[in-house]
Design an enzyme around this catalytic site. Structure first.
Site, PDB file in Angstrom:
ATOM      1  N   ASP A  64      -3.736   7.211   3.707  1.00  6.10           N
ATOM      2  CA  ASP A  64      -2.838   7.885   2.755  1.00  6.10           C
ATOM      3  C   ASP A  64      -2.600   9.326   3.204  1.00  6.10           C
ATOM      4  O   ASP A  64      -3.204   9.800   4.171  1.00  6.10           O
ATOM      5  CB  ASP A  64      -3.418   7.814   1.325  1.00  6.10           C
ATOM      6  CG  ASP A  64      -4.728   8.592   1.174  1.00  6.10           C
ATOM      7  OD1 ASP A  64      -4.786   9.783   1.536  1.00  6.10           O
ATOM      8  OD2 ASP A  64      -5.721   8.006   0.671  1.00  6.10           O
ATOM      9  N   GLY A  98     -17.153  10.022   0.276  1.00  7.05           N
ATOM     10  CA  GLY A  98     -16.567   8.736  -0.101  1.00  7.05           C
ATOM     11  C   GLY A  98     -16.400   7.737   1.013  1.00  7.05           C
ATOM     12  O   GLY A  98     -15.383   7.052   1.072  1.00  7.05           O
ATOM     13  N   HIS A 122      -7.652   6.443  11.453  1.00  7.93           N
ATOM     14  CA  HIS A 122      -7.219   5.045  11.357  1.00  7.93           C
ATOM     15  C   HIS A 122      -5.716   4.898  11.144  1.00  7.93           C
ATOM     16  O   HIS A 122      -5.264   3.851  10.699  1.00  7.93           O
ATOM     17  CB  HIS A 122      -7.999   4.339  10.238  1.00  7.93           C
ATOM     18  CG  HIS A 122      -9.470   4.222  10.538  1.00  7.93           C
ATOM     19  ND1 HIS A 122     -10.421   3.943   9.596  1.00  7.93           N
ATOM     20  CD2 HIS A 122     -10.143   4.371  11.712  1.00  7.93           C
ATOM     21  CE1 HIS A 122     -11.629   3.914  10.162  1.00  7.93           C
ATOM     22  NE2 HIS A 122     -11.482   4.183  11.446  1.00  7.93           N
ATOM     23  N   SER A 136     -18.585   4.492   2.979  1.00  2.60           N
ATOM     24  CA  SER A 136     -19.812   3.689   3.025  1.00  2.60           C
ATOM     25  C   SER A 136     -20.471   3.785   4.405  1.00  2.60           C
ATOM     26  O   SER A 136     -21.556   3.278   4.598  1.00  2.60           O
ATOM     27  CB  SER A 136     -19.497   2.225   2.700  1.00  2.60           C
ATOM     28  OG  SER A 136     -18.630   1.695   3.693  1.00  2.60           O
ATOM     29  N   ARG A 171       0.850  -1.202   0.000  1.00  2.00           N
ATOM     30  CA  ARG A 171       0.000   0.000   0.000  1.00  2.00           C
ATOM     31  C   ARG A 171       0.888   1.257   0.000  1.00  2.00           C
ATOM     32  O   ARG A 171       0.625   2.231  -0.650  1.00  2.00           O
ATOM     33  CB  ARG A 171      -0.913   0.061   1.232  1.00  2.00           C
ATOM     34  CG  ARG A 171      -1.693  -1.191   1.574  1.00  2.00           C
ATOM     35  CD  ARG A 171      -3.077  -1.158   0.973  1.00  2.00           C
ATOM     36  NE  ARG A 171      -3.083  -1.516  -0.422  1.00  2.00           N
ATOM     37  CZ  ARG A 171      -2.856  -2.757  -0.890  1.00  2.00           C
ATOM     38  NH1 ARG A 171      -2.589  -3.757  -0.103  1.00  2.00           N
ATOM     39  NH2 ARG A 171      -2.899  -2.992  -2.182  1.00  2.00           N
ATOM     40  N   ASN A 210      -8.816   7.628   5.961  1.00  2.00           N
ATOM     41  CA  ASN A 210      -7.798   7.135   5.032  1.00  2.00           C
ATOM     42  C   ASN A 210      -6.412   7.179   5.658  1.00  2.00           C
ATOM     43  O   ASN A 210      -6.087   8.099   6.402  1.00  2.00           O
ATOM     44  CB  ASN A 210      -7.815   7.956   3.741  1.00  2.00           C
ATOM     45  CG  ASN A 210      -9.151   7.851   3.025  1.00  2.00           C
ATOM     46  OD1 ASN A 210      -9.920   6.926   3.322  1.00  2.00           O
ATOM     47  ND2 ASN A 210      -9.440   8.770   2.135  1.00  2.00           N
TER      48      ASN A 210
HETATM   49  N1  APR Z   1     -15.747   9.490  -5.089  1.00  4.82           N
HETATM   50  C1  APR Z   1     -16.470   9.434  -3.942  1.00  4.82           C
HETATM   51  N2  APR Z   1     -16.875   8.286  -3.394  1.00  4.82           N
HETATM   52  C2  APR Z   1     -16.558   7.136  -4.022  1.00  4.82           C
HETATM   53  C3  APR Z   1     -15.812   7.116  -5.215  1.00  4.82           C
HETATM   54  C4  APR Z   1     -15.402   8.360  -5.764  1.00  4.82           C
HETATM   55  N3  APR Z   1     -14.686   8.457  -6.897  1.00  4.82           N
HETATM   56  N4  APR Z   1     -15.658   5.825  -5.588  1.00  4.82           N
HETATM   57  C5  APR Z   1     -16.270   5.080  -4.644  1.00  4.82           C
HETATM   58  N5  APR Z   1     -16.818   5.863  -3.696  1.00  4.82           N
HETATM   59  C6  APR Z   1     -17.545   5.489  -2.468  1.00  4.82           C
HETATM   60  C7  APR Z   1     -18.270   4.177  -2.495  1.00  4.82           C
HETATM   61  O1  APR Z   1     -19.549   4.314  -3.117  1.00  4.82           O
HETATM   62  C8  APR Z   1     -18.383   3.840  -1.011  1.00  4.82           C
HETATM   63  O2  APR Z   1     -19.553   4.399  -0.438  1.00  4.82           O
HETATM   64  O3  APR Z   1     -16.594   5.362  -1.428  1.00  4.82           O
HETATM   65  C9  APR Z   1     -17.152   4.529  -0.409  1.00  4.82           C
HETATM   66  C10 APR Z   1     -16.059   3.585   0.042  1.00  4.82           C
HETATM   67  O4  APR Z   1     -16.518   2.795   1.102  1.00  4.82           O
HETATM   68  P1  APR Z   1     -15.549   1.745   1.825  1.00  4.82           P
HETATM   69  O5  APR Z   1     -14.806   0.962   0.806  1.00  4.82           O
HETATM   70  O6  APR Z   1     -16.361   1.008   2.808  1.00  4.82           O
HETATM   71  O7  APR Z   1     -14.455   2.698   2.554  1.00  4.82           O
HETATM   72  P2  APR Z   1     -14.548   3.472   3.940  1.00  4.82           P
HETATM   73  O8  APR Z   1     -15.940   3.876   4.263  1.00  4.82           O
HETATM   74  O9  APR Z   1     -13.502   4.513   3.913  1.00  4.82           O
HETATM   75  O10 APR Z   1     -14.107   2.341   4.957  1.00  4.82           O
HETATM   76  C11 APR Z   1     -13.920   2.655   6.303  1.00  4.82           C
HETATM   77  O11 APR Z   1     -12.983   0.487   6.670  1.00  4.82           O
HETATM   78  O12 APR Z   1     -11.644  -1.312   6.164  1.00  4.82           O
HETATM   79  C12 APR Z   1     -11.729  -0.137   6.798  1.00  4.82           C
HETATM   80  O13 APR Z   1     -10.048   0.952   7.884  1.00  4.82           O
HETATM   81  C13 APR Z   1     -10.659   0.866   6.626  1.00  4.82           C
HETATM   82  O14 APR Z   1     -10.813   3.259   6.889  1.00  4.82           O
HETATM   83  C14 APR Z   1     -11.428   2.126   6.303  1.00  4.82           C
HETATM   84  C15 APR Z   1     -12.788   1.850   6.892  1.00  4.82           C
END
Ligand code: APR
Length: 232
Positions: free
Chosen positions: A89, A170, A104, A172, A56, A87
C-alpha cells in the site's frame, strides 16, 4: 541526526482497515497464496491474479493512513528516518514519510511481463488482460511474488546496516529475506518491536518490545526515544 530505520509489515496498516496475512481472518486464510501471489499462479490463471490485486487496489483507494503512519512520518523531525516496508500500500507516503522503500512492490504500479524495466504508475485503476506496455507485452502487478527475487533487498540491507535505531512494526517476521533485516543492524543499535501479539525474535538481539497496536505503539516509541535522546 541519528538514523532510525523502520521495518513495517501488514500490522502497520491493520488499523487502516487493510487485512493482515497470517492472523485469524487474514488474507492467506481466504486465498491460496500460490494461486494469487506466485509465478505459478500467474501462469495458471492470470485473470484470478489480476482480480486479486485489482480488489486490493480498489480497497486501498478507500483507506486512509492511521495514527501509526502519521507518527512514523512525524519522527522525521527528530531523526533521519528510513522506512523499509513489506506493504504494497502507499499509506506511509500518504502520511508524509519521505524515504520509503517498498521491498515487496507497490499496488499502484504495473510492469511489463516482457520488459521488467517498464514500470507504470496506474493509481487505483484495474489491470486487465490486454493492457500492455509500450512494446505490446501484457502488464502485471508490480509486486514481488513468492519465489521471485527481491530486487530492493541490497539497498534494504545497506540501510539497515547503518541504523542507530531499528524498529519492527506489525510484522510476524515469517517471510525472508525481509525478516532477516533486523540482523543487519550494527551491534550497539537499539532494537525495538511494536506488535500487539507475540513475535519471535532471537533473545540475543535484546529487542525492546512494545506490546501494542501500531498507533499506540508508535506514540510510546516516540516518547521513549525523545526522552532517551534528551529531546523532550
Ligand atoms: N498494529 C501492529 N501490529 C499488528 C496489528 C496492529 N494494529 N494488527 C496485527 N498486527 C501484527 C500481527 O500480530 C502480526 O505479527 O501484524 C503482524 C502481521 O503479520 P503477517 O500477516 O504475517 O504480515 P507480514 O509480516 O507483513 O507478512 C510479510 O508476507 O504474504 C506476504 O508479501 C506478504 O509482505 C507480506 C509478507
Amino acid at each position: 541526526m541519528k538514523k532510525l530505520v523502520i521495518l513495517s509489515g501488514a500490522g502497520m496498516s491493520a488499523e487502516s482497515g487493510i487485512r493482515t496475512f497470517r492472523e485469524a481472518g487474514g488474507l492467506w486464510e481466504e486465498y491460496d497464496v500460490t494461486e494469487v501471489a506466485s509465478p505459478m499462479g500467474w501462469a495458471k490463471d492470470r485473470e484470478l491474479v489480476l482480480r486479486f490485486y485489482n480488489e486490493r487496489r480498489r480497497q486501498l483507494e478507500t483507506c486512509k493512513p492511521n495514527a501509526g503512519h502519521y507518527g512514523v512520518a512525524a519522527l522525521e523531525k527528530y531523526f533521519d528516518v528510513h522506512v523499509i516496508t513489506q506493504n504494497i500500500d502507499n499509506l506511509h507516503e500518504r502520511a508524509g514519510s519521505t524515504r520509503v522503500l517498498h521491498l515487496h512492490g507497490e499496488l499502484t504500479k504495473a510492469r511489463s511481463v516482457a520488459h521488467p524495466e517498464l514500470i507504470y504508475d496506474i493509481g487505483y485503476k484495474d489491470i486487465k488482460i490486454g493492457d500492455t506496455c509500450e512494446k505490446g507485452a501484457q502488464l502485471r502487478p508490480h509486486i514481488v511474488w513468492f519465489g521471485e527475487a527481491v530486487p530492493m533487498m541490497d539497498e534494504a540491507m545497506r540501510i539497515s546496516s547503518t541504523a542507530d535505531i531499528f524498529v519492527v512494526i506489525g510484522s510476524s517476521l515469517n517471510v525472508y529475506p525481509a525478516a532477516g533485516l533486523i540482523e543487519y543492524a550494527p551491534p550497539g543499535a537499539s532494537l525495538w518491536l511494536i506488535d500487539p501479539n507475540e513475535v519471535y525474535v532471537p533473545a540475543r538481539l535484546n529487542v525492546e518490545v512494545i506490546r501494542e497496536k501500531a498507533s499506540a505503539g508508535v506514540e510510546i516509541l516516540t516518547k521513549r526515544l525523545l526522552h532517551s535522546e534528551g529531546k523532550c
